[in-house]
Design a protein around this motif. Structure first.
Motif, PDB file in Angstrom:
ATOM      1  N   THR A 162       0.828  -1.204   0.000  1.00 27.69           N
ATOM      2  CA  THR A 162       0.000   0.000   0.000  1.00 27.69           C
ATOM      3  C   THR A 162       0.859   1.250   0.000  1.00 27.69           C
ATOM      4  OG1 THR A 162      -1.715  -1.181   1.220  1.00 27.69           O
ATOM      5  CG2 THR A 162      -1.860   1.225   1.177  1.00 27.69           C
ATOM      6  N   THR A 163       1.885   1.269   0.825  1.00 28.45           N
ATOM      7  CA  THR A 163       2.766   2.438   0.912  1.00 28.45           C
ATOM      8  C   THR A 163       4.001   2.281   0.029  1.00 28.45           C
ATOM      9  OG1 THR A 163       4.042   1.548   2.780  1.00 28.45           O
ATOM     10  CG2 THR A 163       2.040   2.793   3.297  1.00 28.45           C
ATOM     11  N   ALA A 194       7.836   4.827  -3.731  1.00 29.40           N
ATOM     12  CA  ALA A 194       7.140   4.555  -2.476  1.00 29.40           C
ATOM     13  C   ALA A 194       6.933   5.843  -1.682  1.00 29.40           C
ATOM     14  CB  ALA A 194       7.950   3.562  -1.646  1.00 29.40           C
ATOM     15  N   ASP A 195       5.976   5.806  -0.789  1.00 26.49           N
ATOM     16  CA  ASP A 195       5.742   6.926   0.120  1.00 26.49           C
ATOM     17  C   ASP A 195       7.016   7.155   0.932  1.00 26.49           C
ATOM     18  OD1 ASP A 195       4.864   8.769   1.938  1.00 26.49           O
ATOM     19  OD2 ASP A 195       3.529   7.406   3.009  1.00 26.49           O
ATOM     20  N   ASP A 197       7.791   9.001   3.384  1.00 28.75           N
ATOM     21  CA  ASP A 197       7.671   9.012   4.841  1.00 28.75           C
ATOM     22  C   ASP A 197       7.553   7.605   5.424  1.00 28.75           C
ATOM     23  OD1 ASP A 197       7.783  11.770   4.917  1.00 28.75           O
ATOM     24  OD2 ASP A 197       5.595  12.024   4.837  1.00 28.75           O
ATOM     25  N   SER A 198       7.225   6.609   4.574  1.00 27.59           N
ATOM     26  CA  SER A 198       7.118   5.233   5.057  1.00 27.59           C
ATOM     27  C   SER A 198       8.455   4.516   5.053  1.00 27.59           C
ATOM     28  CB  SER A 198       6.116   4.449   4.187  1.00 27.59           C
ATOM     29  OG  SER A 198       4.814   4.993   4.313  1.00 27.59           O
TER      30      SER A 198
END
Length: 395
Positions: A162-163, A194-195, A197-198
């Protein structure tokens, strides 16, 4: 930590003595040597789920002080490597795998890449343009993530993308016949990053730097591979062959019973090409002419290998070869970082390049979409995957 198998009186002791015959069926345990084995009901999937639910991976098992590995990690004898008490690739024999200097004259480099990709399917590159200091920092940062306190690592443990960032043990844990002794941090680098922050704080900066560098390097490599086939230099780039990228940071902790399991089972990579950074611990082996060859690390070098899709695109002029990693017998953990390059155009057709096919050299493979290709990959366990065979016109 919570017991992996809380229903057993002595979970780690009994667990390591179980010998699975099938994914679900029976097991035989010989708790008392010299006595007749006791046949018990066995559900490997149930055991795998209990291991997964710890969210601690094999690092958690090592930290718990296990001296015998759980039987879900036991591989059949034919899959194992006899490492003894030292790493197999510390010998003094000559390493046959080519090391290519990318700073050389382009025609010479193209010829070296063509020969290495056709003969070994693997080679190492130096003077590749990526700062060696970044490579060293990246290895340390990925290692640091895997050695975070358990409660910190558990926050990242997931399998969904998801991230675009996940952390797990064994990508094929639920479909393989036996698990392997490694944990993995995985990130999507493209086509959509990818995100950010993740990405774990402890390795975020190094991964973002690496992403920029590896993008330039893969485009250069695709140009060399294209020219080696006699087509225009930007052919494979135009086909989006490096548009989809996934990075994995593998961690192979000390294994107390390396003669019973593996780090990664024998397999071929499915995509176009792989760029691999390995530390100096060693453990990678490739199959060449029917024999396993130890791949000795060269500090500052990057390992390049041909994937199944590039073998298909080249109509077998390049070869995707089987490789594996043995379970780490040393107390120093092994770390490797791989970037898998794949097409980003999932609905385009792929097959042997039209420019290299002729009545004299007909296509060896049928055409397919990348979606069909990758879905086939995901249906099987990692061990023994060879997508080139599946899409062969002779199959």
């Amino acid at each position: 930590m919570t017991s992996l198998f809380p229903k057993l009186d002595h979970p780690l002791k009994v667990l390591t003595q179980l010998r699975p015959n099938t994914k679900t069926g029976t097991i035989m345990t010989s708790v008392n040597p010299g006595t007749q084995p006791v046949v018990l009901a066995f559900d490997r999937q149930d055991d795998v789920k209990k291991f997964e639910n710890t969210k601690l991976g094999v690092k958690g098992l090592v930290d718990s002080g296990v001296t015998q590995i759980p039987s879900i990690f036991h591989h059949p004898p034919e899959n194992l490597v006899d490492t003894g008490n030292s790493a197999p690739d510390t010998g003094s024999g000559a390493d046959p795998i080519p090391v290519i200097d990318l700073s050389g004259p382009t025609p010479e480099v193209v010829d070296q890449v063509r020969k290495a990709a056709g003969t070994y399917g693997f080679f190492q590159v130096i003077n590749h343009g990526v700062p060696v200091s970044l490579l060293d920092r990246l290895v340390k940062a990925v290692k640091a993530f895997h050695e975070l306190p358990a409660e910190e690592r558990m926050k990242h443990y997931r399998r969904d993308m998801t991230t675009g960032v996940n952390y797990f043990s064994n990508v094929d844990l639920f479909v393989s016949k036996a698990a392997s002794w490694r944990d993995t941090l995985q990130l999507r680098l493209g086509p959509i990053m990818a995100d950010v922050d993740s990405i774990p704080d402890i390795c975020r900066n190094e991964i973002l730097e690496w992403d920029k560098e590896v993008k330039q390097l893969t485009e250069k490599l695709l140009g060399l591979f294209s020219q080696g086939l006699g087509v225009k230099a930007d052919k494979l780039v135009e086909m989006s062959c490096s548009g989809g990228k996934v990075m994995v940071g593998h961690y192979y902790p000390y294994c107390p019973e390396p003669n019973k399991t593996v780090g990664i089972a024998c397999h071929t990579d499915p995509g176009v090409l792989t760029v691999l950074l390995q530390d100096q611990v060693g453990g990678l082996q490739i199959k060449h002419q029917g024999n396993w060859v130890n791949f000795k690390p060269v500090h500052g070098a990057l390992v390049i290998n041909v994937g199944d899709l590039l073998q298909i695109l080249s109509n077998d002029k390049y070869t995707s070869v089987e490789h594996r990693v043995y379970a780490n017998p040393q107390h120093e953990p092994r770390v490797s970082i791989a970037v898998f390059c794949n097409p980003s155009k999932r609905d385009d057709l792929y097959g042997p390049l039209p420019e290299i096919v002729s009545p004299e050299e007909p296509a060896h493979y049928r055409q397919f979409t990348y979606s069909e290709f990758i879905n086939r990959f995901l249906k099987k366990e990692l061990e023994g995957k060879t997508l080139a065979k599946y899409f062969s016109l002779e199959n």
